[in-house]
Motif scaffolding. Structure first.
Motif, mmCIF file in Angstrom:
data_model
loop_
_atom_site.group_PDB
_atom_site.id
_atom_site.type_symbol
_atom_site.label_atom_id
_atom_site.label_comp_id
_atom_site.label_asym_id
_atom_site.label_seq_id
_atom_site.Cartn_x
_atom_site.Cartn_y
_atom_site.Cartn_z
ATOM 1 N N THR A 162 40.546 29.795 39.922
ATOM 2 C CA THR A 162 41.375 30.990 40.034
ATOM 3 C C THR A 162 40.505 32.227 39.837
ATOM 4 O O THR A 162 39.361 32.131 39.406
ATOM 5 N N GLU A 181 43.571 42.176 38.480
ATOM 6 C CA GLU A 181 44.009 43.277 37.638
ATOM 7 C C GLU A 181 44.246 44.496 38.517
ATOM 8 O O GLU A 181 43.383 44.863 39.317
ATOM 9 N N LEU A 226 49.272 45.188 36.377
ATOM 10 C CA LEU A 226 49.361 43.753 36.644
ATOM 11 C C LEU A 226 48.081 43.094 36.162
ATOM 12 O O LEU A 226 46.981 43.616 36.384
ATOM 13 N N ARG A 227 48.218 41.955 35.515
ATOM 14 C CA ARG A 227 47.077 41.135 35.111
ATOM 15 C C ARG A 227 47.541 39.692 35.228
ATOM 16 O O ARG A 227 48.332 39.223 34.422
ATOM 17 N N GLU A 228 47.056 39.002 36.269
ATOM 18 C CA GLU A 228 47.495 37.633 36.554
ATOM 19 C C GLU A 228 46.322 36.782 37.008
ATOM 20 O O GLU A 228 45.415 37.273 37.681
ATOM 21 N N ARG A 229 46.371 35.494 36.692
ATOM 22 C CA ARG A 229 45.439 34.509 37.249
ATOM 23 C C ARG A 229 46.029 34.039 38.560
ATOM 24 O O ARG A 229 47.194 33.621 38.610
ATOM 25 N N VAL A 230 45.258 34.158 39.648
ATOM 26 C CA VAL A 230 45.754 33.838 40.986
ATOM 27 C C VAL A 230 44.735 32.978 41.721
ATOM 28 O O VAL A 230 43.564 32.922 41.343
ATOM 29 N N TYR A 279 49.076 37.940 46.978
ATOM 30 C CA TYR A 279 48.332 36.963 46.194
ATOM 31 C C TYR A 279 49.173 35.711 46.043
ATOM 32 O O TYR A 279 50.391 35.730 46.200
ATOM 33 N N GLN A 288 50.051 32.361 43.557
ATOM 34 C CA GLN A 288 50.032 31.891 42.184
ATOM 35 C C GLN A 288 50.994 30.706 42.104
ATOM 36 O O GLN A 288 52.164 30.827 42.498
ATOM 37 N N HIS A 336 53.119 36.261 46.567
ATOM 38 C CA HIS A 336 53.672 37.470 45.971
ATOM 39 C C HIS A 336 53.089 38.663 46.716
ATOM 40 O O HIS A 336 51.912 38.655 47.084
#
Length: 185
Positions: free
Chosen positions: A4, A8, A17-21, A53, A55, A60
């Motif tokens: 992943t 950010e 936004l801060r996500e692992r994708v 992205y 996830q 999304h």
């Protein structure tokens, strides 16, 4: 290699936004680009548009305004003026404001490089992106962004244009002996 990347998105008000994708696709001034884990370092100018992205197997979409993107060490950092999710968009207000902005641009009488005109074009692009985000595309419109026009640009001198319009004989082989091209009269 990581499976992943960390996505950010940061606006002037903080981390939006801060996500692992698993991947990211974003709009740049040179066109849309994609990022996967292990991507080489990248620095690009971000343009207003949609970021997509994935996830956990789901896609999304988000809207971002212009800014910059940096990709390094499995981190995609987008610095942008604005950020919106689909649930943030009020379609009625957005369409009404888009109509107002379009009317002002349609009747513009000032300079093409005027700061106010550039602001209106940027707002128009943002409103159109918000509508696209919620699946309600705006009517087709094309407005040039004058941000990169030089304030004092001048056309090249006429003698330079005339010189460049004459063929360079060294680049043709029609006058060489044995040439397959017939001699012109």
């Amino acid at each position: 290699m990581a499976e992943t990347i960390l996505l950010e998105i940061v606006t002037p008000t903080g981390v939006a936004l801060r996500e692992r994708v698993t991947d990211v696709t974003a709009p740049s001034v040179a066109g849309e680009f994609g990022v996967l884990p292990g991507h080489l370092p990248l620095l690009a100018a971000l343009r207003t548009g949609l970021v997509t992205y994935h996830q956990d197997g789901h896609a999304h979409r988000l809207a971002v305004h212009h800014g910059f993107v940096e990709v390094a060490n499995d981190v995609a950092l987008l610095l942008t003026e604005r950020f919106a999710r689909a649930e943030d968009v009020d379609v009625v207000k957005t369409r009404m404001r888009l109509k107002e902005v379009d009317a002002e641009l349609d009747h513009w009488q000032g300079e093409l490089t005027d700061h106010r005109r550039r602001e209106l074009i940027e707002e128009e692009q943002w409103l159109a992106t918000e509508l696209e985000l919620i699946g309600d595309p705006p009517p087709p419109m094309v407005r040039e962004d004058t941000r990169f026009l030089a304030d004092h640009a001048e056309p090249p001198p006429v003698d330079e244009l005339a010189a460049s319009s004459e063929p360079d004989e060294s680049l043709t082989d029609h006058k060489k002996p044995g040439s397959p091209f017939p001699e012109t009269k």
